[in-house]
Design a protein around this motif. Structure first.
Motif, PDB file in Angstrom:
ATOM      1  N   MET A  98       0.833  -1.242   0.124  1.00  0.00           N
ATOM      2  CA  MET A  98      -0.033   0.086  -0.058  1.00  0.00           C
ATOM      3  C   MET A  98       0.819   1.359   0.028  1.00  0.00           C
ATOM      4  N   THR A  99       0.469   2.175  -0.750  1.00  0.00           N
ATOM      5  CA  THR A  99       1.352   3.529  -0.914  1.00  0.00           C
ATOM      6  C   THR A  99       0.661   4.568  -0.123  1.00  0.00           C
ATOM      7  N   ILE A 100       1.468   5.705  -0.014  1.00  0.00           N
ATOM      8  CA  ILE A 100       0.780   6.745   0.655  1.00  0.00           C
ATOM      9  C   ILE A 100      -0.432   7.304  -0.191  1.00  0.00           C
ATOM     10  N   ALA A 101      -0.359   7.364  -1.428  1.00  0.00           N
ATOM     11  CA  ALA A 101      -1.385   7.716  -2.119  1.00  0.00           C
ATOM     12  C   ALA A 101      -2.457   6.798  -2.054  1.00  0.00           C
ATOM     13  N   ASP A 102      -2.571   5.541  -1.850  1.00  0.00           N
ATOM     14  CA  ASP A 102      -3.489   4.587  -1.707  1.00  0.00           C
ATOM     15  C   ASP A 102      -4.229   4.962  -0.256  1.00  0.00           C
ATOM     16  N   ILE A 103      -3.207   5.355   0.601  1.00  0.00           N
ATOM     17  CA  ILE A 103      -3.819   5.489   1.858  1.00  0.00           C
ATOM     18  C   ILE A 103      -4.784   6.960   1.993  1.00  0.00           C
ATOM     19  N   LYS A 104      -4.324   7.805   1.178  1.00  0.00           N
ATOM     20  CA  LYS A 104      -4.982   9.197   1.050  1.00  0.00           C
ATOM     21  C   LYS A 104      -6.367   8.998   0.357  1.00  0.00           C
ATOM     22  N   LYS A 105      -6.387   8.076  -0.809  1.00  0.00           N
ATOM     23  CA  LYS A 105      -7.520   7.979  -1.410  1.00  0.00           C
ATOM     24  C   LYS A 105      -8.424   6.951  -0.523  1.00  0.00           C
ATOM     25  N   ASN A 106      -8.121   6.178   0.202  1.00  0.00           N
ATOM     26  CA  ASN A 106      -8.885   5.425   0.844  1.00  0.00           C
ATOM     27  C   ASN A 106      -9.551   6.159   2.039  1.00  0.00           C
ATOM     28  N   ALA A 107      -8.641   6.862   2.747  1.00  0.00           N
ATOM     29  CA  ALA A 107      -9.249   7.808   3.558  1.00  0.00           C
ATOM     30  C   ALA A 107     -10.274   9.000   3.165  1.00  0.00           C
ATOM     31  N   GLN A 108     -10.039   9.241   1.894  1.00  0.00           N
ATOM     32  CA  GLN A 108     -11.149  10.351   1.362  1.00  0.00           C
ATOM     33  C   GLN A 108     -12.382   9.555   1.131  1.00  0.00           C
ATOM     34  N   GLU A 109     -12.181   8.334   0.498  1.00  0.00           N
ATOM     35  CA  GLU A 109     -13.421   7.662   0.164  1.00  0.00           C
ATOM     36  C   GLU A 109     -14.227   7.432   1.644  1.00  0.00           C
ATOM     37  N   ARG A 110     -13.549   6.806   2.511  1.00  0.00           N
ATOM     38  CA  ARG A 110     -14.220   6.592   3.841  1.00  0.00           C
ATOM     39  C   ARG A 110     -14.721   7.921   4.338  1.00  0.00           C
ATOM     40  N   MET A 111     -14.207   9.032   4.115  1.00  0.00           N
ATOM     41  CA  MET A 111     -14.751  10.098   4.904  1.00  0.00           C
ATOM     42  C   MET A 111     -16.049  10.620   4.139  1.00  0.00           C
ATOM     43  N   SER A 112     -16.021  10.342   2.658  1.00  0.00           N
ATOM     44  CA  SER A 112     -17.093  10.713   1.758  1.00  0.00           C
ATOM     45  C   SER A 112     -18.350   9.977   2.240  1.00  0.00           C
ATOM     46  N   LYS A 113     -17.969   8.645   2.440  1.00  0.00           N
ATOM     47  CA  LYS A 113     -19.111   7.728   3.020  1.00  0.00           C
ATOM     48  C   LYS A 113     -19.806   7.926   4.189  1.00  0.00           C
ATOM     49  N   SER A 114     -18.788   8.755   5.180  1.00  0.00           N
ATOM     50  CA  SER A 114     -19.402   9.244   6.306  1.00  0.00           C
ATOM     51  C   SER A 114     -20.308  10.512   6.194  1.00  0.00           C
ATOM     52  N   ILE A 115     -19.751  11.177   5.187  1.00  0.00           N
ATOM     53  CA  ILE A 115     -20.803  12.354   4.802  1.00  0.00           C
ATOM     54  C   ILE A 115     -22.172  11.725   4.385  1.00  0.00           C
ATOM     55  N   GLU A 116     -22.149  11.030   3.292  1.00  0.00           N
ATOM     56  CA  GLU A 116     -23.170  10.498   2.621  1.00  0.00           C
ATOM     57  C   GLU A 116     -24.166   9.928   3.795  1.00  0.00           C
ATOM     58  N   THR A 117     -23.604   9.330   4.897  1.00  0.00           N
ATOM     59  CA  THR A 117     -24.312   8.578   5.855  1.00  0.00           C
ATOM     60  C   THR A 117     -25.175   9.606   6.831  1.00  0.00           C
ATOM     61  N   LEU A 118     -24.198  10.704   6.948  1.00  0.00           N
ATOM     62  CA  LEU A 118     -25.120  11.857   7.759  1.00  0.00           C
ATOM     63  C   LEU A 118     -26.145  12.399   6.967  1.00  0.00           C
ATOM     64  N   ARG A 119     -25.807  12.679   5.864  1.00  0.00           N
ATOM     65  CA  ARG A 119     -26.798  13.259   4.938  1.00  0.00           C
ATOM     66  C   ARG A 119     -28.079  12.568   5.006  1.00  0.00           C
ATOM     67  N   ALA A 120     -28.085  11.073   4.825  1.00  0.00           N
ATOM     68  CA  ALA A 120     -29.057  10.267   4.939  1.00  0.00           C
ATOM     69  C   ALA A 120     -29.856  10.382   6.401  1.00  0.00           C
ATOM     70  N   ASP A 121     -28.847  10.409   7.361  1.00  0.00           N
ATOM     71  CA  ASP A 121     -29.484  10.585   8.841  1.00  0.00           C
ATOM     72  C   ASP A 121     -30.327  11.853   8.992  1.00  0.00           C
ATOM     73  N   LEU A 122     -29.687  12.886   8.247  1.00  0.00           N
ATOM     74  CA  LEU A 122     -30.513  13.996   8.759  1.00  0.00           C
ATOM     75  C   LEU A 122     -31.620  14.188   7.890  1.00  0.00           C
ATOM     76  N   ALA A 123     -32.030  13.416   6.773  1.00  0.00           N
ATOM     77  CA  ALA A 123     -32.981  13.468   5.854  1.00  0.00           C
ATOM     78  C   ALA A 123     -34.065  12.980   6.685  1.00  0.00           C
ATOM     79  N   LYS A 124     -33.678  11.988   7.618  1.00  0.00           N
ATOM     80  CA  LYS A 124     -34.961  11.384   8.440  1.00  0.00           C
ATOM     81  C   LYS A 124     -35.319  12.235   9.380  1.00  0.00           C
ATOM     82  N   VAL A 125     -34.480  13.305   9.911  1.00  0.00           N
ATOM     83  CA  VAL A 125     -34.919  14.256  10.861  1.00  0.00           C
ATOM     84  C   VAL A 125     -36.308  15.140  10.418  1.00  0.00           C
ATOM     85  N   ARG A 126     -37.115  14.892  11.083  1.00  0.00           N
ATOM     86  CA  ARG A 126     -38.414  15.731  10.591  1.00  0.00           C
ATOM     87  C   ARG A 126     -38.526  17.103  10.914  1.00  0.00           C
TER      88      ARG A 126
END
Length: 186
Positions: A1-29
């Motif tokens: 695994m290279t440093i570029a792979d680590i950064k790309k993986n971190a960015q993808e996982r952070m994006s998923k966290s944002i999407e999860t938050l967006r979905a959770d906030l959509a449920k708030v009435r």
């Protein structure tokens, strides 16, 4: 695994966290009706729990009322029961083949509770993003320890991962401010 792979993986996982938050906030009435608040409701469909959207057509009748039209007439009672038993505080009523779900006005106290809920969801997202940062930094340190990267590379990578973290944390803050405004608007 290279440093570029680590950064790309971190960015993808952070994006998923944002999407999860967006979905959770959509449920708030909020004060207005929207079909997204019924997304997590499941109905007992011939013995198996099935998403409401799989057994009925969900539409907006007006700004305060959601219409639920079951695909099968005999499912109406089960759908009505599932909506009533959900934690949303909604009281559906049948009118012929359609179920009307009026969304009551939110009290000031309930709006403040919703804002607290939004802030808790945001804090969970921030924690997830910080954990991803920690994992990325640990992976970079392991590369340096295994002599697959230099200390300069490590410093540069940790700075870039921190910048990513800051960007995603600010995205979370922006989403919270927008949702707070939406919830508190009467």
């Amino acid at each position: 695994m290279t440093i570029a792979d680590i950064k790309k993986n971190a960015q993808e996982r952070m994006s998923k966290s944002i999407e999860t938050l967006r979905a959770d906030l959509a449920k708030v009435r909020t004060g207005r009706a929207h079909t997204g608040i019924l997304d997590h409701i499941t109905v007992d469909y011939y013995g198996s729990p099935t998403a409401l959207s799989q057994v009925a057509n969900i539409t907006l009748i007006d700004a305060r009322t959601i219409g639920v039209a079951p695909f099968e007439k005999k499912m109406a009672a089960a759908i009505e029961r599932a909506i009533r038993d959900s934690d949303l505080g909604l009281n559906p009523s049948s009118q012929g083949e359609q179920i009307r779900v009026p969304t009551p006005m939110l009290t000031e106290e309930r709006r403040k509770e919703m804002v607290k809920l939004v802030k808790n969801e945001a804090e969970d997202a921030k924690i997830a993003i910080r954990n991803i940062r920690r994992d990325g930094n640990e992976q970079v340190k392991k590369l340096v320890k295994d002599k697959l990267a230099s200390e300069d590379d490590e410093r540069r990578a940790t700075d870039e991962i921190q910048k990513l973290t800051d960007k995603f944390i600010s995205d979370v803050d922006r989403m919270v401010v927008d949702k707070e405004k939406e919830v508190l608007t009467v």
